[in-house]
Motif scaffolding. Sequence first.
Motif, PDB file in Angstrom:
ATOM      1  N   PHE A 182      74.547  15.397 -55.647  1.00 17.59           N
ATOM      2  CA  PHE A 182      73.978  15.745 -56.950  1.00 17.59           C
ATOM      3  C   PHE A 182      73.420  14.515 -57.662  1.00 17.59           C
ATOM      4  CE2 PHE A 182      74.550  16.077 -61.570  1.00 17.59           C
ATOM      5  CZ  PHE A 182      73.773  17.187 -61.851  1.00 17.59           C
ATOM      6  N   ASN A 183      74.069  13.383 -57.518  1.00 15.06           N
ATOM      7  CA  ASN A 183      73.663  12.187 -58.259  1.00 15.06           C
ATOM      8  C   ASN A 183      72.248  11.733 -57.909  1.00 15.06           C
ATOM      9  OD1 ASN A 183      76.187  12.067 -59.523  1.00 15.06           O
ATOM     10  ND2 ASN A 183      77.056  10.806 -57.903  1.00 15.06           N
ATOM     11  N   THR A 184      71.940  11.694 -56.619  1.00 18.79           N
ATOM     12  CA  THR A 184      70.639  11.165 -56.201  1.00 18.79           C
ATOM     13  C   THR A 184      69.483  11.989 -56.750  1.00 18.79           C
ATOM     14  OG1 THR A 184      71.666  10.284 -54.190  1.00 18.79           O
ATOM     15  CG2 THR A 184      69.260  10.460 -54.223  1.00 18.79           C
ATOM     16  N   PRO A 185      69.413  13.303 -56.536  1.00 17.42           N
ATOM     17  CA  PRO A 185      68.281  14.052 -57.099  1.00 17.42           C
ATOM     18  C   PRO A 185      68.288  14.104 -58.613  1.00 17.42           C
ATOM     19  CG  PRO A 185      69.873  15.561 -56.133  1.00 17.42           C
ATOM     20  CD  PRO A 185      70.295  14.185 -55.737  1.00 17.42           C
ATOM     21  N   TYR A 186      69.462  14.116 -59.219  1.00 12.76           N
ATOM     22  CA  TYR A 186      69.527  14.198 -60.678  1.00 12.76           C
ATOM     23  C   TYR A 186      68.961  12.937 -61.321  1.00 12.76           C
ATOM     24  CZ  TYR A 186      71.394  14.885 -65.371  1.00 12.76           C
ATOM     25  OH  TYR A 186      71.520  15.028 -66.725  1.00 12.76           O
TER      26      TYR A 186
ATOM     27  N   ASN B 106      66.599  16.473 -65.178  1.00 16.01           N
ATOM     28  CA  ASN B 106      67.254  17.783 -65.244  1.00 16.01           C
ATOM     29  C   ASN B 106      66.591  18.819 -64.345  1.00 16.01           C
ATOM     30  OD1 ASN B 106      69.042  16.793 -67.150  1.00 16.01           O
ATOM     31  ND2 ASN B 106      67.785  17.433 -68.879  1.00 16.01           N
ATOM     32  N   VAL B 107      65.277  18.735 -64.221  1.00 14.42           N
ATOM     33  CA  VAL B 107      64.532  19.729 -63.435  1.00 14.42           C
ATOM     34  C   VAL B 107      63.838  19.002 -62.292  1.00 14.42           C
ATOM     35  CG1 VAL B 107      62.756  21.505 -63.465  1.00 14.42           C
ATOM     36  CG2 VAL B 107      64.202  21.155 -65.486  1.00 14.42           C
TER      37      VAL B 107
ATOM     38  N   LEU C 132      71.564  21.065 -57.636  1.00 12.23           N
ATOM     39  CA  LEU C 132      70.751  21.114 -58.856  1.00 12.23           C
ATOM     40  C   LEU C 132      70.500  22.544 -59.302  1.00 12.23           C
ATOM     41  CD1 LEU C 132      68.071  18.315 -58.345  1.00 12.23           C
ATOM     42  CD2 LEU C 132      70.047  18.309 -59.866  1.00 12.23           C
ATOM     43  N   GLN C 133      70.345  23.461 -58.342  1.00 12.54           N
ATOM     44  CA  GLN C 133      70.139  24.861 -58.691  1.00 12.54           C
ATOM     45  C   GLN C 133      71.373  25.433 -59.381  1.00 12.54           C
ATOM     46  OE1 GLN C 133      67.361  26.644 -58.497  1.00 12.54           O
ATOM     47  NE2 GLN C 133      68.426  28.395 -59.410  1.00 12.54           N
TER      48      GLN C 133
END
Length: 325
Positions: free
Chosen positions: A260-264, A269-270, A280-281
């Motif tokens: 979660f950390n890397t894409p966030y 947020n999006v 993220l979804q």
Amino acid sequence: MTVAEVARPPAPAPAPPRARRSWVRLRRVGLPYLLLLPAVVFELLVHVVPMLVGIFMSFKQLTQFFIRNWSAAPFTGLANYRFALDFDGAVGRQLLHSFTVTCAFTVLTVGLCWLLGTAAAVLTQDPFRGRGLLRTYFLVPYALPAYTAAITWEFLFQRDNGLVNHVLVDQLHLFAEPPFWLLGGNSFAALVITAVWRMWPFAFLVVTAGLQNIPGELYEAAAIDGAGVWRRLRSVTLPQLRPVNQVLILVLFLWNFNDFNTPYVLFGNVAPPEANLLSLQIYDTSFHSWNFGSGSAMSVLLLLFLLLVTSAYLLATSRRGKADA
């Protein structure tokens, strides 16, 4: 004192009382469990209890209207699960798309991390000058905090002033115009590059530790038989590393599938649809749509999927190990 009294052996010490023996035995048996008690309590409070609460929430219609008193939310049974798995609806299609993206992301990152880590470990196996310093440099990305690494790559992937576009466009002239890396189709490549850069040193560290346990006599015997570098790698190194690789691949799979950390940090947020991972979804459903019941149901489905894959993987690897034995 007579000679007979001196030669006579001392009388045996009286046996300890039965209650004392029971206490000694209880202390010997119960002390390990007593020492484990803080860890067990901590595990219950941090993992088990929140997991059970999340499962309970997945059966309730928990929206922003019940935040203050979430236990009063109406019970909906399996409605949240049907809502999440309805692939004809918008939420179901988004969940399926995120699942597909996450599977592709996990396969690429796990494969590349294992390949880079194994190659680096094998190349630095034999002693040479500066090997310790080089190994230390390899571990720097893994030693950095996840947010620091992701923020660094976020700056590198900037379109107008990022180092990646400066090298690709200004130095190598591979593109006529600077491409967007954090938007559109290139966002998936940026996500994979960042995740691999962060995680491959872990694979390098684990494989390096595994190489230390391979007897040197095996390499000497293979060299006497005329085996070259590639033959020794295929016939000695990789078979000996099989138990290590089994654990390594499983750990990398679980970490990257839940990342979660890397894409966030990269996308905010999006995330773009091309890089919208399942984590993220779930976050978007829970904290943007304020539908915590559906978000909890998605989390439970993710947990069941990971348990199923992990169980199948462990069963397959154990059967293969027994067959090889």
